[in-house]
Write a protein that holds these residues in place. Structure first.
Motif, PDB file in Angstrom:
ATOM      1  N   PRO A   1       0.791  -1.239   0.000  1.00 27.50           N
ATOM      2  CA  PRO A   1       0.000   0.000   0.000  1.00 27.50           C
ATOM      3  C   PRO A   1       0.820   1.283   0.000  1.00 27.50           C
ATOM      4  O   PRO A   1       0.253   2.368  -0.126  1.00 27.50           O
ATOM      5  N   LYS A   2       2.156   1.159   0.117  1.00 31.86           N
ATOM      6  CA  LYS A   2       2.997   2.354   0.149  1.00 31.86           C
ATOM      7  C   LYS A   2       3.793   2.565  -1.144  1.00 31.86           C
ATOM      8  O   LYS A   2       4.580   3.514  -1.234  1.00 31.86           O
ATOM      9  N   VAL A   3       3.593   1.718  -2.133  1.00 32.37           N
ATOM     10  CA  VAL A   3       4.398   1.822  -3.351  1.00 32.37           C
ATOM     11  C   VAL A   3       4.156   3.174  -4.021  1.00 32.37           C
ATOM     12  O   VAL A   3       3.027   3.556  -4.302  1.00 32.37           O
ATOM     13  N   ALA A   4       5.243   3.905  -4.261  1.00 29.55           N
ATOM     14  CA  ALA A   4       5.154   5.247  -4.841  1.00 29.55           C
ATOM     15  C   ALA A   4       5.811   5.330  -6.214  1.00 29.55           C
ATOM     16  O   ALA A   4       5.426   6.138  -7.049  1.00 29.55           O
ATOM     17  N   PHE A   5       6.823   4.497  -6.453  1.00 26.02           N
ATOM     18  CA  PHE A   5       7.552   4.508  -7.725  1.00 26.02           C
ATOM     19  C   PHE A   5       7.475   3.107  -8.325  1.00 26.02           C
ATOM     20  O   PHE A   5       8.022   2.161  -7.765  1.00 26.02           O
ATOM     21  N   LEU A   6       6.804   2.983  -9.465  1.00 23.60           N
ATOM     22  CA  LEU A   6       6.600   1.683 -10.096  1.00 23.60           C
ATOM     23  C   LEU A   6       7.096   1.736 -11.534  1.00 23.60           C
ATOM     24  O   LEU A   6       6.604   2.523 -12.346  1.00 23.60           O
ATOM     25  N   ARG A   7       8.095   0.895 -11.849  1.00 23.01           N
ATOM     26  CA  ARG A   7       8.665   0.866 -13.196  1.00 23.01           C
ATOM     27  C   ARG A   7       8.450  -0.510 -13.817  1.00 23.01           C
ATOM     28  O   ARG A   7       8.933  -1.519 -13.298  1.00 23.01           O
ATOM     29  N   LEU A   8       7.730  -0.514 -14.960  1.00 21.73           N
ATOM     30  CA  LEU A   8       7.463  -1.737 -15.700  1.00 21.73           C
ATOM     31  C   LEU A   8       7.776  -1.540 -17.179  1.00 21.73           C
ATOM     32  O   LEU A   8       7.131  -2.143 -18.046  1.00 21.73           O
ATOM     33  N   ASN A   9       8.746  -0.704 -17.474  1.00 21.45           N
ATOM     34  CA  ASN A   9       9.140  -0.469 -18.857  1.00 21.45           C
ATOM     35  C   ASN A   9       9.672  -1.761 -19.485  1.00 21.45           C
ATOM     36  O   ASN A   9      10.225  -2.622 -18.804  1.00 21.45           O
ATOM     37  N   HIS A  10       9.526  -1.865 -20.812  1.00 19.43           N
ATOM     38  CA  HIS A  10      10.094  -2.995 -21.571  1.00 19.43           C
ATOM     39  C   HIS A  10       9.607  -4.347 -21.036  1.00 19.43           C
ATOM     40  O   HIS A  10      10.375  -5.217 -20.666  1.00 19.43           O
ATOM     41  N   ASN A  11       8.279  -4.493 -20.985  1.00 16.78           N
ATOM     42  CA  ASN A  11       7.670  -5.771 -20.667  1.00 16.78           C
ATOM     43  C   ASN A  11       6.675  -6.129 -21.770  1.00 16.78           C
ATOM     44  O   ASN A  11       6.783  -5.610 -22.890  1.00 16.78           O
ATOM     45  N   LYS A  12       5.707  -6.997 -21.473  1.00 14.75           N
ATOM     46  CA  LYS A  12       4.729  -7.417 -22.478  1.00 14.75           C
ATOM     47  C   LYS A  12       3.308  -7.180 -21.992  1.00 14.75           C
ATOM     48  O   LYS A  12       2.385  -7.948 -22.287  1.00 14.75           O
ATOM     49  N   LEU A  13       3.119  -6.079 -21.272  1.00 13.77           N
ATOM     50  CA  LEU A  13       1.808  -5.769 -20.721  1.00 13.77           C
ATOM     51  C   LEU A  13       0.830  -5.362 -21.822  1.00 13.77           C
ATOM     52  O   LEU A  13       1.150  -4.550 -22.689  1.00 13.77           O
ATOM     53  N   SER A  14      -0.371  -5.923 -21.755  1.00  9.80           N
ATOM     54  CA  SER A  14      -1.454  -5.555 -22.666  1.00  9.80           C
ATOM     55  C   SER A  14      -2.626  -5.036 -21.849  1.00  9.80           C
ATOM     56  O   SER A  14      -2.640  -5.145 -20.616  1.00  9.80           O
ATOM     57  N   ASP A  15      -3.627  -4.490 -22.522  1.00 12.50           N
ATOM     58  CA  ASP A  15      -4.810  -3.982 -21.811  1.00 12.50           C
ATOM     59  C   ASP A  15      -5.469  -5.101 -21.000  1.00 12.50           C
ATOM     60  O   ASP A  15      -5.897  -4.893 -19.865  1.00 12.50           O
ATOM     61  N   ALA A  16      -5.541  -6.289 -21.593  1.00 10.81           N
ATOM     62  CA  ALA A  16      -6.200  -7.414 -20.923  1.00 10.81           C
ATOM     63  C   ALA A  16      -5.419  -7.884 -19.701  1.00 10.81           C
ATOM     64  O   ALA A  16      -5.979  -8.527 -18.812  1.00 10.81           O
ATOM     65  N   GLY A  17      -4.133  -7.548 -19.632  1.00 12.81           N
ATOM     66  CA  GLY A  17      -3.308  -8.002 -18.521  1.00 12.81           C
ATOM     67  C   GLY A  17      -3.321  -7.083 -17.316  1.00 12.81           C
ATOM     68  O   GLY A  17      -2.691  -7.392 -16.297  1.00 12.81           O
ATOM     69  N   LEU A  18      -4.061  -5.964 -17.404  1.00 10.65           N
ATOM     70  CA  LEU A  18      -4.105  -5.025 -16.287  1.00 10.65           C
ATOM     71  C   LEU A  18      -5.313  -5.290 -15.397  1.00 10.65           C
ATOM     72  O   LEU A  18      -6.332  -5.807 -15.855  1.00 10.65           O
ATOM     73  N   PRO A  19      -5.219  -4.943 -14.115  1.00 11.51           N
ATOM     74  CA  PRO A  19      -6.381  -5.079 -13.232  1.00 11.51           C
ATOM     75  C   PRO A  19      -7.540  -4.228 -13.743  1.00 11.51           C
ATOM     76  O   PRO A  19      -7.340  -3.265 -14.488  1.00 11.51           O
ATOM     77  N   SER A  20      -8.759  -4.554 -13.342  1.00 11.44           N
ATOM     78  CA  SER A  20      -9.933  -3.820 -13.816  1.00 11.44           C
ATOM     79  C   SER A  20      -9.882  -2.345 -13.445  1.00 11.44           C
ATOM     80  O   SER A  20     -10.390  -1.490 -14.173  1.00 11.44           O
ATOM     81  N   SER A  21      -9.224  -2.047 -12.324  1.00 11.89           N
ATOM     82  CA  SER A  21      -9.103  -0.649 -11.890  1.00 11.89           C
ATOM     83  C   SER A  21      -7.844   0.011 -12.429  1.00 11.89           C
ATOM     84  O   SER A  21      -7.537   1.151 -12.075  1.00 11.89           O
ATOM     85  N   GLY A  22      -7.108  -0.707 -13.298  1.00 12.22           N
ATOM     86  CA  GLY A  22      -5.886  -0.138 -13.851  1.00 12.22           C
ATOM     87  C   GLY A  22      -4.867   0.134 -12.759  1.00 12.22           C
ATOM     88  O   GLY A  22      -4.560  -0.728 -11.940  1.00 12.22           O
ATOM     89  N   PHE A  23      -4.381   1.371 -12.741  1.00 14.95           N
ATOM     90  CA  PHE A  23      -3.400   1.775 -11.730  1.00 14.95           C
ATOM     91  C   PHE A  23      -3.987   2.865 -10.833  1.00 14.95           C
ATOM     92  O   PHE A  23      -3.317   3.822 -10.458  1.00 14.95           O
ATOM     93  N   ASP A  24      -5.250   2.700 -10.511  1.00 14.64           N
ATOM     94  CA  ASP A  24      -5.921   3.641  -9.619  1.00 14.64           C
ATOM     95  C   ASP A  24      -5.529   3.301  -8.184  1.00 14.64           C
ATOM     96  O   ASP A  24      -6.317   2.778  -7.395  1.00 14.64           O
ATOM     97  N   VAL A  25      -4.256   3.586  -7.879  1.00 16.28           N
ATOM     98  CA  VAL A  25      -3.662   3.288  -6.568  1.00 16.28           C
ATOM     99  C   VAL A  25      -3.160   4.602  -5.988  1.00 16.28           C
ATOM    100  O   VAL A  25      -2.268   5.237  -6.565  1.00 16.28           O
ATOM    101  N   SER A  26      -3.713   5.024  -4.887  1.00 18.15           N
ATOM    102  CA  SER A  26      -3.462   6.376  -4.378  1.00 18.15           C
ATOM    103  C   SER A  26      -2.015   6.628  -4.001  1.00 18.15           C
ATOM    104  O   SER A  26      -1.555   7.769  -4.008  1.00 18.15           O
ATOM    105  N   SER A  27      -1.248   5.569  -3.685  1.00 23.52           N
ATOM    106  CA  SER A  27       0.134   5.774  -3.253  1.00 23.52           C
ATOM    107  C   SER A  27       1.088   6.039  -4.418  1.00 23.52           C
ATOM    108  O   SER A  27       2.143   6.642  -4.235  1.00 23.52           O
ATOM    109  N   ILE A  28       0.738   5.585  -5.631  1.00 23.10           N
ATOM    110  CA  ILE A  28       1.667   5.673  -6.765  1.00 23.10           C
ATOM    111  C   ILE A  28       1.789   7.119  -7.245  1.00 23.10           C
ATOM    112  O   ILE A  28       0.801   7.758  -7.607  1.00 23.10           O
TER     113      ILE A  28
END
Length: 369
Positions: free
Chosen positions: A234-261
């Motif tokens: 719940p405290k994650v503020a810096f999230l780096r996922l560059n150069h991966n294989k993420l697609s729209d279908a692979g994201l949570p339904s709420s996307g990155f709606d995380v208040s700490s980021i």
């Protein structure tokens, strides 16, 4: 403003923890005796810095006997293959060991050689020949740097007693998903920065420490993020996922709606649309995906109820930097983008030319280079 202050404070905190102990010089009477300048002939002992021992770049194949007064030990860029107990018998005051760029293997580390160093805070073992995270390690350890080894295994219980560890760097190794169990990170109660970039992960690592603030997973093969994944950090503020294989279908339904980021980097993935974000997010990197348009009605965070006599400039979305170059987006930028994100200072999109901005906007349009 509070979010910005929070952002600055944590950046300064991380920087301070990384460097403060590396530059301070403490000469306490209890730690060494005046005139006690015994120095291994292979090394250099500066009289002005009696707690440091410099043995780097000397072609050493073995670790010399370390005097009891030494706090800071520099052994990088040698030919050392083993870490035996004997050289450290009297080195009870060691806080810092740099063994980067040697030839150390797990078989070469004598059991107890490191765990006996009860005051050790920083251990650098980058650019060696390690195939698993070494263990046991001293409970006092605060930073463990293992970048650019051959680590593919993390033995069970490796981190169980490292409650003081704040930084773990495992980037550029050979980690696969099977390297992690649900209790792999158990014990890391104070871990704040975890770097596992440039490995071979296809999934997000399980059950990360709850205090993790910086999570770096660039240059893996991650395809998706489980639903509610961020609930355990719940405290994650810096999230780096560059150069991966993420697609729209692979994201949570709420996307990155995380208040700490506060800083989110998703460059060089397979996204076709901008994911949902939190109103607290400040920096968003989405360059080099497959995004064709920006649907502001979807991505604009819903503002919470505003206090009386306040406005969106004070309590609205905090996004100030948005990078979208390397996608399939064509100008002009949607007007409602600036209406939603009124604190935007820079939007980077391909081939911007002759785009007029509304008078209320302070956005700087930057063409990609």
């Amino acid at each position: 403003m509070a979010t910005a202050i929070y952002f600055i404070i944590w950046v300064l905190l991380i920087t301070d923890m990384v460097w403060t102990r590396s530059v301070r010089q403490v000469n306490e009477p209890d730690d060494w005796t005046v005139g006690d300048f015994d120095c291994p002939r292979e090394c250099f002992c500066p009289p002005s810095f009696p707690t440091a021992l410099y043995c780097e770049n000397r072609g050493l194949k073995e670790i010399p006997a370390i005097p009891s007064r030494i706090w800071y030990l520099y052994l990088e860029n040698n030919l050392i293959e083993t870490i035996p107990e004997k050289p450290f018998e009297n080195a009870t005051q060691l806080r810092w060991i740099n063994l980067n760029k040697n030839k150390i293997t797990n078989y070469g580390i004598e059991k107890g050689a490191l765990s006996q160093l009860k005051k050790l805070l920083f251990l650098f073992l980058e650019d060696n020949e390690l195939e698993e995270v070494p263990s046991p390690l001293p409970r006092s350890l605060e930073q463990l740097q293992l970048a650019r080894n051959k680590v593919s295994r993390i033995p069970q219980g490796t981190f169980s007693n490292l409650e003081n560890l704040t930084l773990l760097d495992l980037q550029h190794n050979k980690l696969l998903d099977n390297a992690f169990q649900r209790d792999t990170f158990k014990g890391l109660k104070n871990l704040m920065q975890l770097n596992m970039a440039k490995n071979s992960l296809k999934n997000m690592p399980p059950r990360l420490p709850a205090n993790t603030m910086q999570l770096f997973l660039d240059n893996n093969s991650i395809e998706g993020i489980p639903e509610n994944y961020f609930n355990v950090i719940p405290k994650v503020a810096f999230l780096r996922l560059n150069h991966n294989k993420l697609s729209d279908a692979g994201l949570p339904s709420s996307g990155f709606d995380v208040s700490s980021i506060l800083d989110l980097q998703l460059s060089h993935n397979r996204l076709t649309k901008v994911p949902r974000i939190s109103a607290h997010l400040q920096h968003l990197h989405l360059d080099h995906n497959k995004i064709k348009s920006v649907n502001v009605s979807v991505i604009c965070p819903t503002p919470s109820a505003l206090p009386e006599e306040q406005d969106l400039f004070s309590y609205g979305p905090r996004l100030s930097y948005l990078r979208l170059d390397g996608n399939e987006i064509k100008p002009p930028i949607p007007m409602d983008l600036m209406t939603c994100f009124r604190l935007l200072q820079a939007v980077i999109i391909n081939h911007i030319a002759n785009c007029s901005l509304p008078p209320f906007s302070i956005v700087q349009l930057i063409s990609s280079i």
